[in-house]
Structure formats: C-alpha cells, structure tokens
Motif scaffolding. Structure first.
Motif, PDB file in Angstrom:
ATOM      1  N   MET A   1       0.821  -1.205   0.000  1.00 52.13           N
ATOM      2  CA  MET A   1       0.000   0.000   0.000  1.00 52.13           C
ATOM      3  C   MET A   1       0.862   1.265   0.000  1.00 52.13           C
ATOM      4  O   MET A   1       0.401   2.298  -0.440  1.00 52.13           O
ATOM      5  N   LYS A   2       2.091   1.150   0.485  1.00 53.69           N
ATOM      6  CA  LYS A   2       2.969   2.316   0.516  1.00 53.69           C
ATOM      7  C   LYS A   2       3.167   2.867  -0.901  1.00 53.69           C
ATOM      8  O   LYS A   2       3.109   4.070  -1.124  1.00 53.69           O
ATOM      9  N   LYS A   3       3.371   1.965  -1.863  1.00 51.89           N
ATOM     10  CA  LYS A   3       3.560   2.366  -3.261  1.00 51.89           C
ATOM     11  C   LYS A   3       2.300   3.071  -3.788  1.00 51.89           C
ATOM     12  O   LYS A   3       2.383   4.070  -4.485  1.00 51.89           O
ATOM     13  N   ILE A   4       1.142   2.553  -3.435  1.00 49.15           N
ATOM     14  CA  ILE A   4      -0.123   3.115  -3.886  1.00 49.15           C
ATOM     15  C   ILE A   4      -0.312   4.521  -3.322  1.00 49.15           C
ATOM     16  O   ILE A   4      -0.678   5.450  -4.052  1.00 49.15           O
ATOM     17  N   VAL A   5      -0.058   4.685  -2.048  1.00 50.74           N
ATOM     18  CA  VAL A   5      -0.196   6.000  -1.414  1.00 50.74           C
ATOM     19  C   VAL A   5       0.783   6.990  -2.041  1.00 50.74           C
ATOM     20  O   VAL A   5       0.421   8.136  -2.334  1.00 50.74           O
ATOM     21  N   THR A   6       2.007   6.556  -2.268  1.00 47.61           N
ATOM     22  CA  THR A   6       3.014   7.418  -2.882  1.00 47.61           C
ATOM     23  C   THR A   6       2.581   7.852  -4.281  1.00 47.61           C
ATOM     24  O   THR A   6       2.714   9.019  -4.646  1.00 47.61           O
ATOM     25  N   MET A   7       2.042   6.909  -5.058  1.00 44.54           N
ATOM     26  CA  MET A   7       1.564   7.239  -6.405  1.00 44.54           C
ATOM     27  C   MET A   7       0.431   8.257  -6.344  1.00 44.54           C
ATOM     28  O   MET A   7       0.391   9.200  -7.138  1.00 44.54           O
ATOM     29  N   PHE A   8      -0.470   8.056  -5.405  1.00 44.21           N
ATOM     30  CA  PHE A   8      -1.590   8.997  -5.260  1.00 44.21           C
ATOM     31  C   PHE A   8      -1.070  10.379  -4.902  1.00 44.21           C
ATOM     32  O   PHE A   8      -1.468  11.374  -5.505  1.00 44.21           O
ATOM     33  N   GLU A   9      -0.196  10.464  -3.924  1.00 40.04           N
ATOM     34  CA  GLU A   9       0.324  11.758  -3.491  1.00 40.04           C
ATOM     35  C   GLU A   9       1.054  12.473  -4.620  1.00 40.04           C
ATOM     36  O   GLU A   9       0.939  13.687  -4.769  1.00 40.04           O
ATOM     37  N   ALA A  10       1.782  11.726  -5.436  1.00 40.90           N
ATOM     38  CA  ALA A  10       2.527  12.326  -6.548  1.00 40.90           C
ATOM     39  C   ALA A  10       1.612  12.751  -7.696  1.00 40.90           C
ATOM     40  O   ALA A  10       1.986  13.601  -8.504  1.00 40.90           O
ATOM     41  N   GLY A  12      -1.174  14.452  -7.624  1.00 43.70           N
ATOM     42  CA  GLY A  12      -1.793  15.761  -7.484  1.00 43.70           C
ATOM     43  C   GLY A  12      -3.315  15.713  -7.476  1.00 43.70           C
ATOM     44  O   GLY A  12      -3.968  16.754  -7.442  1.00 43.70           O
ATOM     45  N   LYS A  13      -3.879  14.521  -7.502  1.00 42.17           N
ATOM     46  CA  LYS A  13      -5.335  14.370  -7.490  1.00 42.17           C
ATOM     47  C   LYS A  13      -5.858  14.587  -6.074  1.00 42.17           C
ATOM     48  O   LYS A  13      -5.144  14.364  -5.103  1.00 42.17           O
ATOM     49  N   THR A  14      -7.117  14.980  -5.998  1.00 44.30           N
ATOM     50  CA  THR A  14      -7.774  15.074  -4.698  1.00 44.30           C
ATOM     51  C   THR A  14      -8.423  13.725  -4.394  1.00 44.30           C
ATOM     52  O   THR A  14      -8.587  12.880  -5.288  1.00 44.30           O
ATOM     53  N   LEU A  15      -8.826  13.541  -3.140  1.00 37.73           N
ATOM     54  CA  LEU A  15      -9.541  12.315  -2.787  1.00 37.73           C
ATOM     55  C   LEU A  15     -10.851  12.217  -3.559  1.00 37.73           C
ATOM     56  O   LEU A  15     -11.255  11.128  -3.979  1.00 37.73           O
ATOM     57  N   ASP A  16     -11.513  13.350  -3.756  1.00 41.46           N
ATOM     58  CA  ASP A  16     -12.758  13.361  -4.534  1.00 41.46           C
ATOM     59  C   ASP A  16     -12.501  12.879  -5.960  1.00 41.46           C
ATOM     60  O   ASP A  16     -13.248  12.049  -6.483  1.00 41.46           O
ATOM     61  N   GLN A  17     -11.464  13.402  -6.578  1.00 41.15           N
ATOM     62  CA  GLN A  17     -11.146  13.008  -7.950  1.00 41.15           C
ATOM     63  C   GLN A  17     -10.810  11.521  -8.021  1.00 41.15           C
ATOM     64  O   GLN A  17     -11.312  10.810  -8.901  1.00 41.15           O
ATOM     65  N   PHE A  36      -9.750   3.435   1.156  1.00 35.56           N
ATOM     66  CA  PHE A  36      -8.854   2.597   0.359  1.00 35.56           C
ATOM     67  C   PHE A  36      -7.397   2.916   0.676  1.00 35.56           C
ATOM     68  O   PHE A  36      -6.588   2.013   0.899  1.00 35.56           O
ATOM     69  N   LEU A  37      -7.053   4.186   0.722  1.00 35.25           N
ATOM     70  CA  LEU A  37      -5.662   4.586   0.936  1.00 35.25           C
ATOM     71  C   LEU A  37      -5.190   4.420   2.373  1.00 35.25           C
ATOM     72  O   LEU A  37      -4.029   4.084   2.620  1.00 35.25           O
ATOM     73  N   LYS A  38      -6.070   4.653   3.337  1.00 34.31           N
ATOM     74  CA  LYS A  38      -5.655   4.690   4.745  1.00 34.31           C
ATOM     75  C   LYS A  38      -6.012   3.454   5.563  1.00 34.31           C
ATOM     76  O   LYS A  38      -5.353   3.164   6.557  1.00 34.31           O
ATOM     77  N   LYS A  39      -7.054   2.742   5.187  1.00 32.26           N
ATOM     78  CA  LYS A  39      -7.539   1.643   6.014  1.00 32.26           C
ATOM     79  C   LYS A  39      -7.316   0.256   5.402  1.00 32.26           C
ATOM     80  O   LYS A  39      -7.584  -0.745   6.052  1.00 32.26           O
ATOM     81  N   THR A  40      -6.840   0.214   4.162  1.00 31.32           N
ATOM     82  CA  THR A  40      -6.649  -1.064   3.497  1.00 31.32           C
ATOM     83  C   THR A  40      -5.197  -1.494   3.608  1.00 31.32           C
ATOM     84  O   THR A  40      -4.299  -0.731   3.274  1.00 31.32           O
ATOM     85  N   SER A  41      -4.985  -2.728   4.061  1.00 29.61           N
ATOM     86  CA  SER A  41      -3.614  -3.226   4.128  1.00 29.61           C
ATOM     87  C   SER A  41      -3.361  -4.298   3.070  1.00 29.61           C
ATOM     88  O   SER A  41      -2.235  -4.501   2.646  1.00 29.61           O
TER      89      SER A  41
END
Length: 72
Positions: A1-10, A12-17, A36-41
């Motif tokens: 999930m670390k990779k997924i979170v990093t991809m999301f942060e990079a 520039g999208k919002t959580l809504d998007q 999905f980003l914070k509670k899924t392992s």
C-alpha cells in the motif's frame, strides 16, 4: 500500500477526484478513496484494478515487485 499512497500523493489528485475516477458516486467518492488509501492493508484485485485505471497506469506496473540487483 505504501507504493499506492506514494503514487496517489505524486499524482496531485484530490480524494474526490480519485474516488470518482475509481467509479464511486460523488457523494461517497472522498470517503471511499480515503478508506482505500488509509484503512486497506491487503487490497482486493478489483480495487487495484480501479486504482490503476484511475491513475492511468497498467495494473502490471502497480503490482510489479522490484527486482533486486544481483551482487557479483
């Protein structure tokens, strides 16, 4: 999930998007993306597919493991 979170942060999208691009209704998109980003392992394949589609990357890129360089 670390990779997924990093991809999301990079991205520039919002959580809504992200949530809407993953197929959620606007009313629930932010919460669904956050969960999905914070509670899924250990995400289900269906969720990984949704995320890959939203990020416009091949699923293979998302799930590929880094190959370790061989020492000589």
């Amino acid at each position: 999930m670390k990779k997924i979170v990093t991809m999301f942060e990079a991205s520039g999208k919002t959580l809504d998007q992200l949530g809407q691009e993953m197929g959620y209704e606007p009313e629930t998109a932010r919460k669904a993306a956050w969960q999905f980003l914070k509670k899924t392992s250990d995400p289900r394949l269906s969720m990984l597919k949704r995320f890959a589609k939203a990020m416009e990357i091949p699923l293979e890129e998302l799930v590929a493991e880094k190959k370790k360089a061989r020492s000589s």
